[in-house]
Design a protein around this motif. Structure first.
Motif, PDB file in Angstrom:
ATOM      1  N   VAL A 101    -111.780 -18.884 -62.582  1.00 42.05           N
ATOM      2  CA  VAL A 101    -113.099 -19.517 -62.543  1.00 42.05           C
ATOM      3  C   VAL A 101    -114.189 -18.450 -62.471  1.00 42.05           C
ATOM      4  O   VAL A 101    -115.202 -18.512 -63.175  1.00 42.05           O
ATOM      5  N   ALA A 160    -117.117 -29.833 -60.461  1.00 40.62           N
ATOM      6  CA  ALA A 160    -117.644 -28.750 -61.292  1.00 40.62           C
ATOM      7  C   ALA A 160    -117.297 -28.920 -62.766  1.00 40.62           C
ATOM      8  O   ALA A 160    -117.966 -28.333 -63.628  1.00 40.62           O
ATOM      9  N   LEU A 214    -119.273 -20.950 -58.825  1.00 42.66           N
ATOM     10  CA  LEU A 214    -118.218 -21.873 -58.395  1.00 42.66           C
ATOM     11  C   LEU A 214    -117.138 -21.131 -57.611  1.00 42.66           C
ATOM     12  O   LEU A 214    -116.615 -21.648 -56.620  1.00 42.66           O
ATOM     13  N   THR A 224    -113.602 -29.987 -55.470  1.00 40.43           N
ATOM     14  CA  THR A 224    -114.653 -29.062 -55.899  1.00 40.43           C
ATOM     15  C   THR A 224    -114.536 -28.767 -57.389  1.00 40.43           C
ATOM     16  O   THR A 224    -115.534 -28.747 -58.116  1.00 40.43           O
ATOM     17  N   SER A 264    -114.770 -16.935 -65.722  1.00 38.58           N
ATOM     18  CA  SER A 264    -114.950 -17.948 -66.785  1.00 38.58           C
ATOM     19  C   SER A 264    -113.830 -17.882 -67.822  1.00 38.58           C
ATOM     20  O   SER A 264    -114.064 -17.828 -69.033  1.00 38.58           O
ATOM     21  N   GLY A 303    -118.095 -23.037 -64.625  1.00 41.23           N
ATOM     22  CA  GLY A 303    -118.450 -22.639 -63.262  1.00 41.23           C
ATOM     23  C   GLY A 303    -118.885 -21.209 -63.085  1.00 41.23           C
ATOM     24  O   GLY A 303    -120.001 -20.928 -62.654  1.00 41.23           O
ATOM     25  N   ALA A 339    -113.613 -26.541 -65.375  1.00 38.99           N
ATOM     26  CA  ALA A 339    -114.391 -25.973 -64.280  1.00 38.99           C
ATOM     27  C   ALA A 339    -114.577 -24.464 -64.491  1.00 38.99           C
ATOM     28  O   ALA A 339    -115.650 -23.918 -64.213  1.00 38.99           O
TER      29      ALA A 339
END
Length: 240
Positions: free
Chosen positions: A210, A165, A130, A161, A213, A126, A122
């Motif tokens: 997240v 994702a 996200l 969630t 990244s 994301g 994710a």
């Protein structure tokens, strides 16, 4: 001869029959290699029509519990070798309504392996968009620190969630199976896993990873987070 089935009184009929037969296979009343009674006998004993019987048997086949042999007979399979994740909720709570500690530990082991990878994937995909979805969930949880039930709901939302994702269908389906299994013992786990639900530090760390990244950081924080729940359940079952 003693009847195999109890009369089915509730709708939908095929679901009720499937649940009865699945339970008898999982509990070992119907063993690997046993043959199911004919559709006619199953219909007569349960009081449902033949169409519902066929639908229930089809679901047993899809779950890896029975197979059609030569002559159209349905043979019980060893679910440990042929079953699917669909069976997890049925294995968690036995026919006496008791939680099976071994199955719980098995599920937590699977969760400990899967959750860090869901978080990492994710985070890789994301980014800030996200993170913006996770922040409101964390805000609600931060306002509910003394409400374990609310934290439990928030944690499930947070992980769902992330699973969505991750864009990994294998992770998503495995998560769905674990979620359905978890709901079987939802109330029993609220206080046992309190430390994990209250561990917002690692959830914030996942959200932050997240946002930038960073899959490695997300994986580390997720592993530390779910380890709290695993340790708590181990302590409970060790004490018992």
């Amino acid at each position: 001869m003693e009847k195999l089935l109890d009369p089915i009184l509730r709708q939908p009929l095929s679901d009720a029959l499937y649940v009865q037969l699945k339970g008898k296979i999982i509990d070992g009343e119907l063993k690997p290699g046993d043959r199911l009674p004919s559709e006619r006998v199953l219909s007569e004993e349960s009081g449902v029509n033949r169409g519902a019987v066929r639908e229930a048997i089809k679901r047993l086949q899809q779950a890896g519990l029975v197979v059609v042999k030569q002559g159209g007979k349905h043979e019980v399979l060893d679910y440990r070798q042929q079953g699917s994740l669909e069976l997890l909720p049925s294995l968690l709570i036995n026919s006496k309504g008791m939680v099976d500690p071994k199955v719980v530990r098995n599920i937590m082991g699977m969760r400990s392996a899967l959750a860090p990878e869901i978080a990492a994937e994710a985070a890789r995909l994301g980014g800030p968009a996200l993170a913006d979805k996770l922040d409101p969930v964390l805000c609600v949880m931060e306002g509910s620190l003394h409400d374990l039930a609310a934290l439990q709901v928030g944690a499930m939302h947070f992980w769902q969630t992330l699973a969505i994702a991750s864009d990994n269908i294998a992770y998503q389906l495995a998560f769905n199976s674990m979620r359905r299994t978890y709901h079987k013992a939802w109330d029993k786990l609220t206080y046992v896993m309190a430390r994990e639900f209250q561990d917002l530090d690692n959830l914030r760390a996942i959200a932050a990873a997240v946002g930038r990244s960073d899959p490695d950081a997300a994986r580390v924080a997720a592993r530390a987070h779910v380890e709290l729940g695993r340790q708590a359940l181990d302590a409970v079952f060790s004490a018992v």
